[in-house]
Each structure stands twice: as C-alpha cells, then as structure tokens.
Design an enzyme around this catalytic site. Sequence first.
Site, PDB file in Angstrom:
ATOM      1  N   PRO A   1     -12.083  -0.852   0.044  1.00  0.00           N
ATOM      2  CG  PRO A   1     -11.678  -1.166  -2.228  1.00  0.00           C
ATOM      3  CD  PRO A   1     -12.438  -0.341  -1.270  1.00  0.00           C
TER       4      PRO A   1
ATOM      5  CE  LYS B   1      -9.607  -6.509   7.960  1.00  0.00           C
ATOM      6  NZ  LYS B   1      -8.904  -7.808   8.152  1.00  0.00           N
TER       7      LYS B   1
ATOM      8  CE1 TYR C   1      -2.336  -3.368   2.191  1.00  0.00           C
ATOM      9  CE2 TYR C   1      -4.047  -2.043   1.173  1.00  0.00           C
ATOM     10  CZ  TYR C   1      -3.629  -3.219   1.768  1.00  0.00           C
ATOM     11  OH  TYR C   1      -4.511  -4.255   1.927  1.00  0.00           O
TER      12      TYR C   1
ATOM     13  CE1 TYR D   1      -3.048  -7.109   5.471  1.00  0.00           C
ATOM     14  CE2 TYR D   1      -4.442  -5.183   5.137  1.00  0.00           C
ATOM     15  CZ  TYR D   1      -3.648  -6.192   4.632  1.00  0.00           C
ATOM     16  OH  TYR D   1      -3.471  -6.305   3.261  1.00  0.00           O
TER      17      TYR D   1
HETATM   18  P1  FAS Z   1     -21.864  -9.603  -4.134  1.00  0.00           P
HETATM   19  O1  FAS Z   1     -22.218  -8.206  -4.577  1.00  0.00           O
HETATM   20  O2  FAS Z   1     -20.564 -10.193  -4.524  1.00  0.00           O
HETATM   21  O3  FAS Z   1     -22.990 -10.624  -4.656  1.00  0.00           O
HETATM   22  C1  FAS Z   1     -24.344 -10.261  -4.619  1.00  0.00           C
HETATM   23  C2  FAS Z   1     -25.027 -11.036  -5.735  1.00  0.00           C
HETATM   24  O4  FAS Z   1     -26.433 -10.771  -5.661  1.00  0.00           O
HETATM   25  C3  FAS Z   1     -24.565 -10.587  -7.118  1.00  0.00           C
HETATM   26  O5  FAS Z   1     -24.162 -11.704  -7.870  1.00  0.00           O
HETATM   27  C4  FAS Z   1     -25.796  -9.909  -7.722  1.00  0.00           C
HETATM   28  O6  FAS Z   1     -25.910 -10.141  -9.105  1.00  0.00           O
HETATM   29  C5  FAS Z   1     -26.922 -10.572  -6.957  1.00  0.00           C
HETATM   30  N1  FAS Z   1     -28.128  -9.740  -6.847  1.00  0.00           N
HETATM   31  C6  FAS Z   1     -28.189  -8.408  -6.608  1.00  0.00           C
HETATM   32  N2  FAS Z   1     -29.480  -8.007  -6.560  1.00  0.00           N
HETATM   33  C7  FAS Z   1     -30.245  -9.117  -6.770  1.00  0.00           C
HETATM   34  C8  FAS Z   1     -31.636  -9.351  -6.842  1.00  0.00           C
HETATM   35  N3  FAS Z   1     -32.507  -8.357  -6.666  1.00  0.00           N
HETATM   36  N4  FAS Z   1     -32.068 -10.620  -7.082  1.00  0.00           N
HETATM   37  C9  FAS Z   1     -31.171 -11.636  -7.237  1.00  0.00           C
HETATM   38  N5  FAS Z   1     -29.829 -11.484  -7.176  1.00  0.00           N
HETATM   39  C10 FAS Z   1     -29.384 -10.234  -6.952  1.00  0.00           C
HETATM   40  N6  FAS Z   1     -13.487  -6.559  -1.236  1.00  0.00           N
HETATM   41  C11 FAS Z   1     -12.225  -6.779  -0.834  1.00  0.00           C
HETATM   42  O7  FAS Z   1     -12.028  -7.373   0.223  1.00  0.00           O
HETATM   43  N7  FAS Z   1     -11.164  -6.345  -1.605  1.00  0.00           N
HETATM   44  C12 FAS Z   1     -11.358  -5.697  -2.817  1.00  0.00           C
HETATM   45  O8  FAS Z   1     -10.418  -5.323  -3.493  1.00  0.00           O
HETATM   46  C13 FAS Z   1     -12.666  -5.460  -3.263  1.00  0.00           C
HETATM   47  N8  FAS Z   1     -12.891  -4.833  -4.469  1.00  0.00           N
HETATM   48  C14 FAS Z   1     -14.186  -4.603  -4.864  1.00  0.00           C
HETATM   49  C15 FAS Z   1     -14.473  -3.962  -6.087  1.00  0.00           C
HETATM   50  C16 FAS Z   1     -15.796  -3.708  -6.480  1.00  0.00           C
HETATM   51  C17 FAS Z   1     -16.085  -3.009  -7.793  1.00  0.00           C
HETATM   52  C18 FAS Z   1     -16.870  -4.100  -5.644  1.00  0.00           C
HETATM   53  C19 FAS Z   1     -18.304  -3.806  -6.029  1.00  0.00           C
HETATM   54  C20 FAS Z   1     -16.602  -4.742  -4.436  1.00  0.00           C
HETATM   55  C21 FAS Z   1     -15.262  -5.006  -4.048  1.00  0.00           C
HETATM   56  N9  FAS Z   1     -14.966  -5.669  -2.858  1.00  0.00           N
HETATM   57  C22 FAS Z   1     -13.706  -5.910  -2.432  1.00  0.00           C
HETATM   58  C23 FAS Z   1     -15.999  -6.120  -2.002  1.00  0.00           C
HETATM   59  C24 FAS Z   1     -16.517  -7.410  -2.574  1.00  0.00           C
HETATM   60  O9  FAS Z   1     -15.474  -8.344  -2.651  1.00  0.00           O
HETATM   61  C25 FAS Z   1     -17.648  -7.817  -1.683  1.00  0.00           C
HETATM   62  O10 FAS Z   1     -17.308  -7.680  -0.302  1.00  0.00           O
HETATM   63  C26 FAS Z   1     -18.114  -9.216  -1.939  1.00  0.00           C
HETATM   64  O11 FAS Z   1     -18.397  -9.342  -3.298  1.00  0.00           O
HETATM   65  C27 FAS Z   1     -19.334  -9.450  -1.059  1.00  0.00           C
HETATM   66  O12 FAS Z   1     -19.951 -10.599  -1.494  1.00  0.00           O
HETATM   67  P2  FAS Z   1     -21.556 -10.677  -1.488  1.00  0.00           P
HETATM   68  O13 FAS Z   1     -22.064 -10.167  -0.203  1.00  0.00           O
HETATM   69  O14 FAS Z   1     -21.870 -12.055  -1.917  1.00  0.00           O
HETATM   70  O15 FAS Z   1     -22.044  -9.604  -2.555  1.00  0.00           O
HETATM   71  C1  PHB Z   2      -6.681  -7.102  -4.297  1.00  0.00           C
HETATM   72  O1  PHB Z   2      -5.758  -7.913  -4.476  1.00  0.00           O
HETATM   73  O2  PHB Z   2      -7.600  -6.923  -5.121  1.00  0.00           O
HETATM   74  C2  PHB Z   2      -6.694  -6.303  -3.007  1.00  0.00           C
HETATM   75  C3  PHB Z   2      -5.762  -6.579  -2.015  1.00  0.00           C
HETATM   76  C4  PHB Z   2      -5.789  -5.836  -0.834  1.00  0.00           C
HETATM   77  C5  PHB Z   2      -6.740  -4.842  -0.686  1.00  0.00           C
HETATM   78  C6  PHB Z   2      -7.673  -4.566  -1.681  1.00  0.00           C
HETATM   79  C7  PHB Z   2      -7.642  -5.308  -2.854  1.00  0.00           C
HETATM   80  O3  PHB Z   2      -6.768  -4.116   0.480  1.00  0.00           O
END
Ligand code: FAS
Ligand code: PHB
Length: 389
Positions: free
Chosen positions: A292, A296, A200, A384
């Site tokens: 992110p 977490k 980071y 962490y």
């Molecule tokens: P999700 O959003 O993964 O899954 C929810 C599901 O529900 C989706 O498949 C969606 O299509 C479906 N859904 C939504 N509405 C619905 C409806 N009305 N009917 C039926 N299905 C429906 N976390 C990290 O730890 N590190 C990262 O780097 C990181 N980067 C991210 C980048 C982005 C762009 C996003 C959006 C999130 C990121 N996250 C990151 C967080 C991410 O990893 C989430 O914490 C994780 O996907 C959570 O999982 P779910 O709760 O299953 O939600």
């Molecule tokens: C990633 O590998 O996508 C990543 C790792 C650490 C973070 C966020 C994203 O804190």
Amino acid sequence: MRTQVVIIGGGPAGLLLSHLLYLEGIESVILERRTRQYVLSRIRAGVLEWGSVEILRQAGLSGRMDREGIVHQGSMVTWTGGDRFLIDTQKYAGRELMVYGQTQLTEDLYAARDAAGGTIIDEAADVMPHDVTTDTPWVTFEKNGETHRIDCDFVAGCDGYHGVSRTVIPDSVLRTYEKVYPTGWLGLLSETPPYEYLVYSRSERGFALCSMRNPMLSRYYVQVPLTDTLDDWSDDRFWTELKARYPSDIADAIVTGPSIEKSIAPLRSFVAEPMRYGNLFLAGDSAHIVPPTGAKGLNLAVSDAWYLSRGLASHFNAGSDDLLDAYSDTALRRVWASTRLSWWLTVLLHRFDDEDEIDRRLKISELEYIASSTNALASLAEQYAGLPL
Ligand code: FAS
Ligand code: PHB
C-alpha cells in the site's frame, strides 16, 4: 438463472464493474461470499487518483465523495535527520488526489447498485465458474443449502487475492510473479483530527504513515515485524511509536485518542498474467496485489473495472471485440507501472532486518537527491498521481 456477466466478488472492482455495465445496458449478477456488513467492515484504502475520481464522476457515483472527500495537492515524505519534500502532484502532474476511504466508496457503490435494482447475492458459498473457454460459461454457488446455477456470456473474477477465479486458469497458461516483503503495516483508525497532510516517514525505527478519512477520522500506520500481533500493540504503544517516527513538529501535531480499529496487513507484490482466460476476465486484487506504500491497490481495481467495462460494452453494443481482446495487455501495462512504483517506494521507505549500513546510506542519498531535483520530484509526482488511463 441467466445473465450477461457473472461477477464474482462484491468489493470495489466487482461493484464498480457491475454499475459501469448497467450504465451500458448490460446485465450482471454479483456473487459475494461474505455478508455486506463484513465487506463494509474492512478498513483499507484511502487515496483515489484523479483518474479514478473522473471515472466515478462520469458514472454518477461521486455525490458523497465530492461532498465528504478531501482534495490534496500531494503527500509529504520525511526521513530521520533529513529534510522533507512534498510529492506535489498538482504542480508537477496537474492532477490532485482525493482522500476518500474505500469503506465509504464501497458503501456508495452498494447504494448505487441497490438504487438501480442491481442483483447482488451475498453469502454465496462455493462459487465456481465452469466452461469458461466456451461461449456458454456458467457459474454455480451454494446458498440456503441449495446449489444454484447461472448461465452467462462472460465471467468477471473480482474476488481478490484469495478468490477462486484465478485458480480456474491452468498452470500451463497462468504466469505469476510475487515478492513478499518481510514486514507488515499495523493500521489504526481513531476519531481524532488528522494531521493536515498525508506524511510518509522513513524513520530509523521503521516506516510510518499519517493519513485520514475525514476532519474527525484519522488513519495511521507503523511498520511492524510479521511476528507481531495486535496483542503486542496497545494504543499507548502505538501512539508513542508513531510519534517517535516523525520529526518533532509533526509528532507534536498528531492528536492521539482511542483506536476504533486496528489491523495488521502483510506487504506483497503480486501479478498474475494473463488477466483473461477464454471468457473469464480477472480484475482488481484477483490479478494483482501491491504494497500500500504507493496507494495504488484500489486505483488499479478502478482502472481494471473501467477497461473491462469498455471491452464488454463494445462487445455487446457495437459487436466489436477489439477492446476485449486488448483488455489483458492494456490493464497489465498499468498494473506493472503501479507495481513498480509501489515496490520502489516500499524498498525506499521501509527498514528491513537484512539492510546493512550501505543500504541505509544509499536510501538516504536517494531521498536527498529527490528533494533536491525538480526532475526527480516531477517523475515521482506523475507516477504517484497515477499515469493516464
Ligand atoms: P477485494 O478483496 O476488496 O474484494 C474481493 C471480494 O471478493 C471480497 O468482498 C471477498 O469477500 C470476495 N470473494 C473472495 N473470494 C470469493 C469467492 N470465492 N466467491 C465469492 N466472493 C469472493 N489499497 C490501497 O490503495 N491503500 C491501502 O491502504 C490498502 N490497504 C489494504 C489493507 C488490506 C488488509 C488489504 C487486504 C488490502 C489493502 N489495499 C489497500 C488494497 C485494497 O484496497 C484492494 O486493492 C481493493 O480492495 C481491491 O478491490 P477488489 O479487487 O474488489 O478486491
Ligand atoms: C490510507 O489512508 O489508508 C492510505 C493512504 C496512502 C497509502 C496507503 C494507505 O499509501
């Protein structure tokens, strides 16, 4: 149709919950509004806490992760003009980190559900829970031009931040807390060997992160204004800016190459309380979003699914509702701890337009203090690494 638990959402939270319930002999049906291909096309998280690793191992879901995942003893932090330190989770918290992509984990979860004969209904449109405050909730959805109904005992809202589940909880009951950060992360995936550590960087030019997926797949991020679009960022501009945000020894070691994916994600902190309304339970991003920076989000989805599966197993298999009744409070304690860490690291490591000179000096001083204090390093490392479940 009838089942014991209808799970709305086929992301990590919904898929893991379904499999944990299956291991307890509890039936569930997943309703996912997108195609499986679309769900697997989203590039998201990359780091698993050891608590998440252990949950996946105990559930028999870790075969590929244990083969392809990369175990790290911590992640590095560096800043312009400063030194650097390792968030040494192994030394200070006795727990390592598993670098393993959310995409790969989601593939593994889908494979496990398929192998177990699990029911996942893709492209389920207009999913809507009904009568969730009664003992006979039901869920409707549209598919192939027909309206379908599933009767159940419980509904699990695992449908992410933009899902339908949270909207079922009346405003008189639901409490939401939100902080929107005026910045975003531009992420890039490249088939290049990654830098050896996650690093980071708080650069005067903005935040950056070096991460990875496997020995030939790298994941990088640079902080960008929310007004930027992907059209503003050629690969060349990305690589130049990324390297400019690291000390030269790290910058020189970064191997560049063509991007195979680029995306911009906004940063927000969001928590919805309670995570239960009658026989509807929220799990994962439907109940909370973290920036992110603390890695977490995915780990909270895992811990929510684990807590909820224990509560439902106790209800169906032991006739006790104690764990189910405690679910929301138990999950929220961990959610708020991760939300706080993610907020603190985001403010500490990002540059904001409204940041004045004293803000900048205070943050540099805090980084220098952490680097100089084993107590501070231990405190950061244990958070962490992920607090105990
Ligand atoms: P999700 O959003 O993964 O899954 C929810 C599901 O529900 C989706 O498949 C969606 O299509 C479906 N859904 C939504 N509405 C619905 C409806 N009305 N009917 C039926 N299905 C429906 N976390 C990290 O730890 N590190 C990262 O780097 C990181 N980067 C991210 C980048 C982005 C762009 C996003 C959006 C999130 C990121 N996250 C990151 C967080 C991410 O990893 C989430 O914490 C994780 O996907 C959570 O999982 P779910 O709760 O299953 O939600
Ligand atoms: C990633 O590998 O996508 C990543 C790792 C650490 C973070 C966020 C994203 O804190």
